[in-house]
Design a protein around this motif. Structure first.
Motif, PDB file in Angstrom:
ATOM      1  N   ALA A 147      44.978  36.830  47.864  1.00 48.37           N
ATOM      2  CA  ALA A 147      45.038  38.186  48.412  1.00 48.37           C
ATOM      3  C   ALA A 147      44.249  38.237  49.712  1.00 48.37           C
ATOM      4  O   ALA A 147      43.306  37.463  49.918  1.00 48.37           O
ATOM      5  N   LEU A 148      44.633  39.144  50.566  1.00 43.95           N
ATOM      6  CA  LEU A 148      43.946  39.385  51.826  1.00 43.95           C
ATOM      7  C   LEU A 148      42.861  40.431  51.580  1.00 43.95           C
ATOM      8  O   LEU A 148      43.150  41.534  51.100  1.00 43.95           O
ATOM      9  N   LEU A 149      41.619  40.070  51.896  1.00 45.29           N
ATOM     10  CA  LEU A 149      40.485  40.949  51.631  1.00 45.29           C
ATOM     11  C   LEU A 149      39.739  41.235  52.927  1.00 45.29           C
ATOM     12  O   LEU A 149      39.520  40.332  53.738  1.00 45.29           O
ATOM     13  N   ALA A 150      39.339  42.483  53.101  1.00 49.02           N
ATOM     14  CA  ALA A 150      38.632  42.898  54.313  1.00 49.02           C
ATOM     15  C   ALA A 150      37.151  42.562  54.226  1.00 49.02           C
ATOM     16  O   ALA A 150      36.489  42.889  53.240  1.00 49.02           O
ATOM     17  N   PRO A 181      43.961  47.690  46.212  1.00 50.22           N
ATOM     18  CA  PRO A 181      43.415  46.930  45.086  1.00 50.22           C
ATOM     19  C   PRO A 181      44.421  46.667  43.969  1.00 50.22           C
ATOM     20  O   PRO A 181      44.423  45.585  43.379  1.00 50.22           O
ATOM     21  N   GLY A 182      45.296  47.617  43.692  1.00 49.31           N
ATOM     22  CA  GLY A 182      46.296  47.420  42.643  1.00 49.31           C
ATOM     23  C   GLY A 182      47.254  46.287  42.973  1.00 49.31           C
ATOM     24  O   GLY A 182      47.549  45.431  42.133  1.00 49.31           O
ATOM     25  N   SER A 221      34.845  41.033  37.510  1.00 44.40           N
ATOM     26  CA  SER A 221      34.806  40.261  38.756  1.00 44.40           C
ATOM     27  C   SER A 221      36.032  40.551  39.615  1.00 44.40           C
ATOM     28  O   SER A 221      35.933  40.718  40.828  1.00 44.40           O
ATOM     29  N   MET A 222      37.193  40.597  38.977  1.00 45.94           N
ATOM     30  CA  MET A 222      38.433  40.847  39.695  1.00 45.94           C
ATOM     31  C   MET A 222      38.427  42.256  40.297  1.00 45.94           C
ATOM     32  O   MET A 222      38.825  42.445  41.448  1.00 45.94           O
ATOM     33  N   GLU A 223      37.989  43.242  39.555  1.00 43.80           N
ATOM     34  CA  GLU A 223      37.915  44.619  40.057  1.00 43.80           C
ATOM     35  C   GLU A 223      37.000  44.710  41.270  1.00 43.80           C
ATOM     36  O   GLU A 223      37.335  45.344  42.270  1.00 43.80           O
ATOM     37  N   TRP A 224      35.837  44.068  41.182  1.00 43.00           N
ATOM     38  CA  TRP A 224      34.873  44.104  42.276  1.00 43.00           C
ATOM     39  C   TRP A 224      35.458  43.472  43.534  1.00 43.00           C
ATOM     40  O   TRP A 224      35.371  44.045  44.621  1.00 43.00           O
TER      41      TRP A 224
END
Length: 167
Positions: A35-38, A20-21, A9-12
């Motif tokens: 985290a900031l996600l696009a 991502p790292g 789930s975290m990887e996705w």
């Protein structure tokens, strides 16, 4: 939840980050926990008012044979975000309803985690399951109508709070 499911789930979810790292590092050891996600690349986010969104999330949970997609509660801003397949030509209409797509960002905690006012009502499952727009639209219309009847005033918007228009 098993560690492998959490990791998947975290990887996705982290894949939507520019780094991502660094995103995973922040979730695991960082000071903010978010985290900031696009949006717009792997998914769009339909933001709806909290009261409506919570009712919709409950309704979707009751539907048999439906794989629910991720749903994020922001209690501070009093809204709920549903992750949908990216559809650049779709417009959602409703009071307090907005679609975040390409060029927009959300802040999110790690799957299955809570950070302050942010928490996943339905965390990502790591397989890419998203909310189905047609099902979400029907649920929004039904719940907006129920809110209208129980609160004694008109629904939040024309077409309830989830009408979609495809140009």
């Amino acid at each position: 939840m098993a560690l492998t499911e959490w990791t998947k789930s975290m990887e996705w979810l982290a894949a939507a980050s520019e780094d991502p790292g660094a995103c995973k590092q922040e979730w695991q050891n960082g000071s903010t926990g978010v985290a900031l996600l696009a949006a717009g690349r792997f998914w769009d986010v339909l933001i709806v008012p909290e009261e409506l969104g919570l009712r919709v999330a409950d309704l979707l949970e009751e539907l048999p044979l439906l794989d629910r997609g991720p749903c994020l509660l922001d209690a501070r801003r009093r809204n709920v975000g549903f992750l949908l397949p990216p559809e650049p030509q779709t417009v959602w209409i409703g009071t307090g309803v907005r679609l975040l797509g390409a060029g927009t960002w959300i802040t999110a905690p790690a799957p299955h985690c809570r950070w302050g006012a942010l928490r996943w009502l339905v965390p990502p499952d790591g397989t890419g399951t998203l909310n189905m727009p047609e099902v979400l639209e029907m649920a929004l219309q039904r719940c907006a109508g129920e809110l209208s009847r129980t609160q004694g005033h008109p629904a939040p918007a024309a077409c309830a709070a989830g009408g979609r228009v495809r140009p």
